[in-house]
Design a protein around this motif. Structure first.
Motif, PDB file in Angstrom:
ATOM      1  N   THR A 187       0.857  -1.185   0.000  1.00  0.00           N
ATOM      2  CA  THR A 187       0.000   0.000   0.000  1.00  0.00           C
ATOM      3  C   THR A 187       0.893   1.235   0.000  1.00  0.00           C
ATOM      4  O   THR A 187       1.756   1.386   0.878  1.00  0.00           O
ATOM      5  CB  THR A 187      -0.923   0.039   1.232  1.00  0.00           C
ATOM      6  N   VAL A 188       0.703   2.093  -0.979  1.00  0.00           N
ATOM      7  CA  VAL A 188       1.457   3.344  -1.088  1.00  0.00           C
ATOM      8  C   VAL A 188       0.464   4.499  -0.971  1.00  0.00           C
ATOM      9  O   VAL A 188      -0.495   4.576  -1.754  1.00  0.00           O
ATOM     10  CB  VAL A 188       2.226   3.430  -2.417  1.00  0.00           C
ATOM     11  N   VAL A 189       0.682   5.381  -0.001  1.00  0.00           N
ATOM     12  CA  VAL A 189      -0.181   6.534   0.219  1.00  0.00           C
ATOM     13  C   VAL A 189       0.527   7.781  -0.276  1.00  0.00           C
ATOM     14  O   VAL A 189       1.672   8.052   0.109  1.00  0.00           O
ATOM     15  CB  VAL A 189      -0.527   6.696   1.714  1.00  0.00           C
ATOM     16  N   ILE A 190      -0.143   8.517  -1.140  1.00  0.00           N
ATOM     17  CA  ILE A 190       0.394   9.780  -1.639  1.00  0.00           C
ATOM     18  C   ILE A 190      -0.674  10.844  -1.462  1.00  0.00           C
ATOM     19  O   ILE A 190      -1.862  10.533  -1.294  1.00  0.00           O
ATOM     20  CB  ILE A 190       0.801   9.679  -3.123  1.00  0.00           C
ATOM     21  N   GLY A 191      -0.278  12.107  -1.481  1.00  0.00           N
ATOM     22  CA  GLY A 191      -1.275  13.147  -1.328  1.00  0.00           C
ATOM     23  C   GLY A 191      -0.720  14.517  -1.615  1.00  0.00           C
ATOM     24  O   GLY A 191       0.484  14.766  -1.510  1.00  0.00           O
ATOM     25  N   ALA A 192      -1.621  15.435  -1.983  1.00  0.00           N
ATOM     26  CA  ALA A 192      -1.217  16.805  -2.277  1.00  0.00           C
ATOM     27  C   ALA A 192      -2.380  17.743  -1.999  1.00  0.00           C
ATOM     28  O   ALA A 192      -3.532  17.427  -2.292  1.00  0.00           O
ATOM     29  CB  ALA A 192      -0.771  16.939  -3.731  1.00  0.00           C
ATOM     30  N   GLY A 193      -2.049  18.898  -1.430  1.00  0.00           N
ATOM     31  CA  GLY A 193      -3.059  19.914  -1.172  1.00  0.00           C
ATOM     32  C   GLY A 193      -2.875  20.550   0.189  1.00  0.00           C
ATOM     33  O   GLY A 193      -2.071  20.108   1.007  1.00  0.00           O
ATOM     34  N   LYS A 194      -3.651  21.592   0.435  1.00  0.00           N
ATOM     35  CA  LYS A 194      -3.500  22.338   1.681  1.00  0.00           C
ATOM     36  C   LYS A 194      -3.929  21.525   2.898  1.00  0.00           C
ATOM     37  O   LYS A 194      -3.495  21.808   4.012  1.00  0.00           O
ATOM     38  CB  LYS A 194      -4.295  23.630   1.595  1.00  0.00           C
ATOM     39  N   GLY A 195      -4.773  20.532   2.712  1.00  0.00           N
ATOM     40  CA  GLY A 195      -5.182  19.681   3.821  1.00  0.00           C
ATOM     41  C   GLY A 195      -4.619  18.277   3.745  1.00  0.00           C
ATOM     42  O   GLY A 195      -5.080  17.376   4.448  1.00  0.00           O
ATOM     43  N   THR A 240      -6.968  25.521   8.492  1.00  0.00           N
ATOM     44  CA  THR A 240      -8.104  24.762   9.023  1.00  0.00           C
ATOM     45  C   THR A 240      -7.963  23.259   8.862  1.00  0.00           C
ATOM     46  O   THR A 240      -8.714  22.496   9.465  1.00  0.00           O
ATOM     47  CB  THR A 240      -9.404  25.192   8.312  1.00  0.00           C
ATOM     48  N   GLY A 241      -7.052  22.810   8.013  1.00  0.00           N
ATOM     49  CA  GLY A 241      -6.897  21.380   7.782  1.00  0.00           C
ATOM     50  C   GLY A 241      -7.800  20.829   6.702  1.00  0.00           C
ATOM     51  O   GLY A 241      -7.824  19.624   6.457  1.00  0.00           O
ATOM     52  N   THR A 242      -8.543  21.702   6.020  1.00  0.00           N
ATOM     53  CA  THR A 242      -9.387  21.245   4.921  1.00  0.00           C
ATOM     54  C   THR A 242      -9.502  22.379   3.907  1.00  0.00           C
ATOM     55  O   THR A 242      -8.939  23.463   4.101  1.00  0.00           O
ATOM     56  CB  THR A 242     -10.773  20.796   5.418  1.00  0.00           C
ATOM     57  N   ASN A 243     -10.245  22.148   2.836  1.00  0.00           N
ATOM     58  CA  ASN A 243     -10.385  23.177   1.800  1.00  0.00           C
ATOM     59  C   ASN A 243     -11.559  22.830   0.905  1.00  0.00           C
ATOM     60  O   ASN A 243     -11.457  21.953   0.041  1.00  0.00           O
ATOM     61  CB  ASN A 243      -9.095  23.266   0.965  1.00  0.00           C
ATOM     62  N   VAL A 244     -12.696  23.494   1.141  1.00  0.00           N
ATOM     63  CA  VAL A 244     -13.868  23.289   0.289  1.00  0.00           C
ATOM     64  C   VAL A 244     -14.302  24.610  -0.342  1.00  0.00           C
ATOM     65  O   VAL A 244     -15.476  24.886  -0.511  1.00  0.00           O
ATOM     66  CB  VAL A 244     -15.035  22.621   1.046  1.00  0.00           C
TER      67      VAL A 244
END
Length: 425
Positions: free
Chosen positions: A41-49, A409-413
């Motif tokens: 399992t490889v976890v990747i991610g991008a963004g302000k949260g 805030t840890g999120t972005n909507v």
């Protein structure tokens, strides 16, 4: 808090907090996680949260994994196993380039029993610069700065970005083939198309090279000759019917619509009617401000199309075509235009803020405004209309003491707008 002791600014802040809370990953992520695979399992991610998403993932994942995510400077949080990098936003930098290269290398050489989990949210486009062969980071920076000045909506900018990249527009997932890819997405784009969030590095594109060139023409964007030629000759991004994507899954974790519904629910709990105008309003921030002001004025003075008291809510992605050299972002510009249009109208208070906690490039998420905002700005010897003309909303609201600074805030909507029209006295 009941309506009999409603303090406008405190109430508007609570609406913002309810909207942000509805999009927090602890609430939305666990139920969307797939089962562990037979392989890696490889976890990747991008963004302000992305770092907050990674931390929640760690708490709920039951199998082994390796992980890496990139977020904006100052938005990182500590994780136990997932490596968190920080990079430049809204203009990409060397740290983002290194993050994109590392992400591509992490998904290389995976097999059909392996799983890639992609944690994607707003801001990822700038955080994953990986220009086409023969071009440099500086070329991608020029492209980013030009698009940011153009006033182009986020969908148009991302269409262009996808066609000047080796990672966006599904290319990261294509590099992971034949592994299965599960994309978990926090939407910050009008319409909530997950392929547009962070320019969809793991999601195939519905847009084409011709679409990208059309956006450039429509907004009269003049690029250096080499960049223009690169886009004219760019390879098409992979399409949804590409066989590399047949085992892939996409889940929308949170969106502007869900957050606006949470804010409306809070208002209605205290007996205050709430109206969601739209969760996908796009366009020039100052024009959106004037349109919202016209609705609020009609409510305040004529009791139509809604009777006061009422709170008007909206979301979406406002843009700013830079004409001056001021400081601020689209939420501040929206609110300054609204305040100018509502001058003389009592019993109206408003908050406009980005749900990620940052409006543009400053430290504030947005600002508050009411019937006394313009007089507060003028008390310091300033002209609010001049501030608007020079795209200097940050200075205007700093002078009024009305900046809204909740921090990351840890999120972005996307943008959050709330206009309270109180009952007339």
């Amino acid at each position: 808090m009941g309506m009999d002791r409603l303090e406008p600014r405190h109430f508007l802040r609570e609406l913002f907090e309810a909207a942000v809370a509805a999009a927090q990953p602890e609430l939305t992520l666990p139920a969307a996680l797939p089962s562990p695979p037979p392989g890696r399992t490889v976890v990747i991610g991008a963004g302000k949260g992305a770092a907050q998403l990674a931390r929640v993932f760690e708490r709920h994942w039951t199998g082994p994994f390796e992980g890496f995510v990139v977020t904006r400077y100052g938005f990182g949080v500590s994780c136990e196993k997932v490596e968190v990098a920080e990079a430049g936003h809204p203009v990409p930098d060397e740290a983002g380039l290194c993050a994109a290269e590392k992400m591509m290398s992490m998904v290389a050489d995976l097999g059909p029993d392996d799983l890639v989990i992609a944690l994607l949210c707003g801001g990822g486009s700038a955080l994953l610069p990986l220009p086409p062969d023969g071009f440099s980071l500086s070329d991608e920076q020029v492209l980013a700065e030009t698009l940011l000045r153009s006033g182009m909506p986020i969908g148009g900018m991302n269409t262009v970005r996808k066609h000047f990249s080796r990672i966006k527009g599904g290319r990261l997932a294509q590099a992971a083939a034949p592994a299965r890819v599960v994309s978990l997405v926090v939407s910050d784009v009008p319409g909530d198309d997950p392929a547009e969030v962070a320019s969809g590095p793991t999601i195939p594109s519905h847009t084409t090279r011709a679409d990208a060139l059309d956006w450039l023409r429509r907004y009269d964007v003049a690029l250096p000759e080499g960049l223009q030629r690169a886009l004219e000759e760019a390879e098409e991004a992979p399409r949804p019917d590409d066989p590399d994507f047949r085992r892939h899954e996409v889940s929308l974790l949170s969106s502007a619509g869900k957050s606006l519904e949470a804010a409306a629910g809070l208002a209605e709990k205290i007996g205050l009617p709430a109206v969601i105008l739209s969760d996908s309003m796009e366009g020039e921030a100052r024009e959106l401000g004037r349109t919202h002001a016209a609705i609020a004025r009609e409510v305040a003075l004529r009791g139509r199309p809604f009777r006061s008291p009422v709170v008007l809510l909206s979301g979406g992605e406002a843009t700013v075509t830079l004409r001056g050299k001021g400081r601020g972002g689209p939420n501040g510009e929206f609110l300054l235009a609204l305040a100018l249009e509502l001058e003389g109208v009592e019993d109206v208070s408003a908050l406009a803020a980005d749900t990620d906690g940052i409006d543009g490039s400053e430290r504030n998420a947005g600002a508050f405004a009411d019937a006394r905002t313009l007089s507060r700005i003028r008390a310091g010897g300033h002209d609010p209309q001049e501030f608007l003309l020079s795209n200097d909303s940050w200075t205007a609201f700093a002078a009024a003491g009305e900046l809204f600074e909740p921090g990351p805030t840890g999120t972005n909507v996307n943008d959050f707008r709330a206009i309270l029209v109180a009952a007339r006295h």
